[in-house]
Design a protein around this motif. Structure first.
Motif, PDB file in Angstrom:
ATOM      1  N   ARG A  84       0.826  -1.199   0.000  1.00 36.45           N
ATOM      2  CA  ARG A  84       0.000   0.000   0.000  1.00 36.45           C
ATOM      3  C   ARG A  84       0.867   1.258   0.000  1.00 36.45           C
ATOM      4  O   ARG A  84       1.876   1.310   0.683  1.00 36.45           O
ATOM      5  CB  ARG A  84      -0.906   0.000   1.237  1.00 36.45           C
ATOM      6  N   PRO A  85       0.454   2.299  -0.755  1.00 37.16           N
ATOM      7  CA  PRO A  85      -0.787   2.417  -1.526  1.00 37.16           C
ATOM      8  C   PRO A  85      -0.697   1.900  -2.965  1.00 37.16           C
ATOM      9  O   PRO A  85      -1.633   2.071  -3.732  1.00 37.16           O
ATOM     10  CB  PRO A  85      -1.021   3.929  -1.523  1.00 37.16           C
ATOM     11  N   ALA A  86       0.426   1.299  -3.344  1.00 34.53           N
ATOM     12  CA  ALA A  86       0.556   0.768  -4.698  1.00 34.53           C
ATOM     13  C   ALA A  86       0.036  -0.660  -4.747  1.00 34.53           C
ATOM     14  O   ALA A  86      -0.090  -1.327  -3.723  1.00 34.53           O
ATOM     15  CB  ALA A  86       2.011   0.818  -5.147  1.00 34.53           C
ATOM     16  N   ASP A  87      -0.278  -1.133  -5.976  1.00 33.58           N
ATOM     17  CA  ASP A  87      -0.734  -2.504  -6.189  1.00 33.58           C
ATOM     18  C   ASP A  87       0.378  -3.335  -6.813  1.00 33.58           C
ATOM     19  O   ASP A  87       1.160  -2.835  -7.634  1.00 33.58           O
ATOM     20  CB  ASP A  87      -1.949  -2.540  -7.126  1.00 33.58           C
ATOM     21  N   VAL A  88       0.449  -4.597  -6.435  1.00 34.57           N
ATOM     22  CA  VAL A  88       1.310  -5.567  -7.113  1.00 34.57           C
ATOM     23  C   VAL A  88       0.438  -6.347  -8.080  1.00 34.57           C
ATOM     24  O   VAL A  88      -0.623  -6.860  -7.697  1.00 34.57           O
ATOM     25  CB  VAL A  88       1.986  -6.517  -6.105  1.00 34.57           C
ATOM     26  N   GLN A  89       0.869  -6.457  -9.334  1.00 28.45           N
ATOM     27  CA  GLN A  89       0.082  -7.155 -10.346  1.00 28.45           C
ATOM     28  C   GLN A  89      -0.191  -8.588  -9.923  1.00 28.45           C
ATOM     29  O   GLN A  89       0.677  -9.277  -9.378  1.00 28.45           O
ATOM     30  CB  GLN A  89       0.812  -7.139 -11.689  1.00 28.45           C
ATOM     31  N   VAL A  90      -1.400  -9.047 -10.194  1.00 31.06           N
ATOM     32  CA  VAL A  90      -1.802 -10.373  -9.731  1.00 31.06           C
ATOM     33  C   VAL A  90      -0.979 -11.480 -10.370  1.00 31.06           C
ATOM     34  O   VAL A  90      -0.767 -12.534  -9.777  1.00 31.06           O
ATOM     35  CB  VAL A  90      -3.313 -10.585 -10.000  1.00 31.06           C
ATOM     36  N   GLY A  91      -0.475 -11.250 -11.592  1.00 35.05           N
ATOM     37  CA  GLY A  91       0.356 -12.259 -12.231  1.00 35.05           C
ATOM     38  C   GLY A  91       1.633 -12.532 -11.459  1.00 35.05           C
ATOM     39  O   GLY A  91       2.135 -13.663 -11.446  1.00 35.05           O
ATOM     40  N   ILE A  92       2.174 -11.511 -10.799  1.00 35.79           N
ATOM     41  CA  ILE A  92       3.372 -11.697  -9.975  1.00 35.79           C
ATOM     42  C   ILE A  92       3.030 -12.529  -8.742  1.00 35.79           C
ATOM     43  O   ILE A  92       3.779 -13.428  -8.343  1.00 35.79           O
ATOM     44  CB  ILE A  92       3.951 -10.329  -9.578  1.00 35.79           C
ATOM     45  N   LEU A  93       1.882 -12.235  -8.133  1.00 36.01           N
ATOM     46  CA  LEU A  93       1.481 -12.949  -6.917  1.00 36.01           C
ATOM     47  C   LEU A  93       1.135 -14.406  -7.218  1.00 36.01           C
ATOM     48  O   LEU A  93       1.452 -15.304  -6.413  1.00 36.01           O
ATOM     49  CB  LEU A  93       0.304 -12.253  -6.262  1.00 36.01           C
ATOM     50  N   THR A  94       0.482 -14.687  -8.345  1.00 29.33           N
ATOM     51  CA  THR A  94       0.156 -16.083  -8.651  1.00 29.33           C
ATOM     52  C   THR A  94       1.423 -16.901  -8.857  1.00 29.33           C
ATOM     53  O   THR A  94       1.461 -18.085  -8.513  1.00 29.33           O
ATOM     54  CB  THR A  94      -0.735 -16.189  -9.900  1.00 29.33           C
ATOM     55  N   ALA A  95       2.469 -16.273  -9.405  1.00 35.98           N
ATOM     56  CA  ALA A  95       3.738 -16.984  -9.548  1.00 35.98           C
ATOM     57  C   ALA A  95       4.376 -17.245  -8.188  1.00 35.98           C
ATOM     58  O   ALA A  95       4.890 -18.337  -7.925  1.00 35.98           O
ATOM     59  CB  ALA A  95       4.686 -16.181 -10.437  1.00 35.98           C
ATOM     60  N   ILE A  96       4.332 -16.234  -7.302  1.00 35.45           N
ATOM     61  CA  ILE A  96       4.921 -16.400  -5.971  1.00 35.45           C
ATOM     62  C   ILE A  96       4.160 -17.446  -5.170  1.00 35.45           C
ATOM     63  O   ILE A  96       4.755 -18.272  -4.464  1.00 35.45           O
ATOM     64  CB  ILE A  96       4.928 -15.050  -5.227  1.00 35.45           C
TER      65      ILE A  96
END
Length: 317
Positions: free
Chosen positions: A287-299
Motif C-alpha cells: 500500500r498504496p501501490a498494487d502488485v500485479q496479480v500475475g506476480i502474486l500467482t507466480a509467488i
C-alpha cells in the motif's frame, strides 16, 4: 471460501475503507466520495477475476487432458506468447487500444501458436508425447517472447503499457470491456462444460476411446479450440497470468479424483479463488501501490506446485 474471497475483493484494497462506507458505496449510487469510487471500481475487478480465474483453470485442465502432459498450461505451451505477439502487432502497427479491439488478434496468435506446438511435437519420427509437446512449447514461447521484444524496440511509447499488461493483472477492469468479450467466455465455457466425458475417454488411450465411439481427431480439435478460446480471451483482458492453469487442475485432482467432469466443475471454483486471493494480497502488501496479480500467482503457485511434485507422482494423464 470463494464467496469470502469475493467479499474481500470488494471490501479490501490499496485504499483502506471502513465496512460501513463499503456498504454505503454499493447501496447508494448518489455517494461520490473517493472511498465510494474506489469501492465501486473493485466490483468489475472482482467479476473479471472470477471470469479469468475460471477460464485459465479450465483451459489448463483441458490442455493437460488433451496432451496427456501434467505440465501443460497456456504459458508452457506457448499460447500466451502467441497471443502477446499478436497483441503487440495490433498495438504497434494498427493502433488498436482496447481488449475488445484486439481480441481477434489474441485468438489468432494463440491458435497459431497452439497449432505450431502440435505440428512441432508431432513432426519427425514417432508421435506426440508429453515431453515433446512441453519442449516444443518452451522453445516456441522463448522465440515468440524474443520476437515480441524486437517488435517493441522501435516503439518505445508502448513499452510501459505492454510491461504492465505482460505482468498480468485485473486492475483497471471495466464492465464495458467485459461485456464486449463476454461472448467468447460464454462460448469457451459451454465447450468446456461438454468436454468432461471426451477427456475421460481420451485418458484411456486413443484405441479404447475409438472403441467407445469417440472420433479422436474431432475430439482433439474441439478440445483445442475450447482451451485456446478460454486462454486467449483471458490473456487479451488480463495479460499472461501464469500458474493458474498449471496448479489448479492438479490441486483439484488431489481433492476430487481424475474424473474430468468433476475436475472441470471444481476448476470453476478453485481458479477464481486463487486469483482473487492473490489479487487481494497484492493490494495490501505494498500500500498504496498494487502488485500485479500475475506476480502474486507466480509467488504463490511455485511453492504449491513444488509441494504437489514432492507429494504426488505426476505421470501421463
Amino acid at each position: 471460501m470463494l464467496a469470502a474471497a469475493c467479499v474481500l475483493s470488494v471490501a479490501v484494497g490499496s485504499l483502506s475503507v471502513p465496512p460501513g462506507q463499503v456498504w454505503q458505496a454499493l447501496s447508494d449510487p448518489s455517494v461520490h466520495t473517493i472511498a465510494a469510487e474506489a469501492v465501486r471500481s473493485r466490483v468489475p475487478r472482482t467479476v473479471l477475476g472470477l471470469l479469468v480465474g475460471a477460464a485459465l483453470a479450465c483451459s489448463g485442465a483441458i490442455m493437460q487432458g488433451l496432451t496427456r502432459n501434467p505440465l501443460a498450461d497456456p504459458g508452457i505451451l506457448g499460447i500466451n506468447a502467441g497471443a502477446a505477439v499478436a497483441i503487440v502487432i495490433a498495438m504497434a502497427y494498427i493502433g488498436l487500444t482496447s481488449a475488445a479491439q484486439y481480441i481477434w488478434f489474441a485468438l489468432a496468435g494463440a491458435g497459431l501458436a497452439a497449432g505450431a506446438v502440435w505440428a512441432i511435437g508431432t513432426g519427425g519420427r514417432g508421435h506426440a508425447t508429453p515431453l515433446r509437446l512441453a519442449l516444443a512449447g518452451a522453445v516456441l514461447a522463448a522465440v515468440l517472447t524474443s520476437f515480441t521484444q524486437a517488435l517493441l524496440l522501435p516503439h518505445a511509447q508502448l513499452l510501459q503499457s505492454f510491461r504492465s499488461w505482460q505482468a498480468g493483472g485485473i486492475d483497471g477492469a471495466r464492465f464495458t470491456q467485459i461485456e464486449q468479450v463476454l461472448p467468447f467466455f460464454v462460448i469457451g465455457a459451454a465447450m468446456a462444460a461438454c468436454s468432461g466425458p471426451t477427456l475421460n475417454a481420451l485418458a484411456l488411450g486413443d484405441e479404447i476411446a475409438t472403441g467407445l465411439g469417440t472420433h479422436v481427431g474431432r475430439a482433439r480439435l474441439f478440445l483445442a479450440v475450447a482451451a485456446v478460446l478460454l486462454a486467449a480471451t483471458s490473456t487479451a483482458l488480463a495479460g499472461p497470468i501464469g500458474f493458474v492453469g498449471l496448479i489448479v487442475p492438479h490441486a483439484v485432482r488431489a481433492m476430487v479424483g481424475a474424473d474430468y467432469r468433476w475436475v472441470l466443475a471444481w476448476c470453476v471454483v478453485v481458479g477464481p479463488l486463487l486469483l482473487l486471493v492473490a489479487d487481494v494480497v497484492g493490494r495490501v502488501i505494498t500500500r498504496p501501490a498494487d502488485v500485479q496479480v500475475g506476480i502474486l500467482t507466480a509467488i504463490i503457485g511455485a511453492p504449491v506446485f513444488i509441494g504437489l511434485l514432492r507429494t504426488r507422482r505426476l505421470g501421463e494423464l
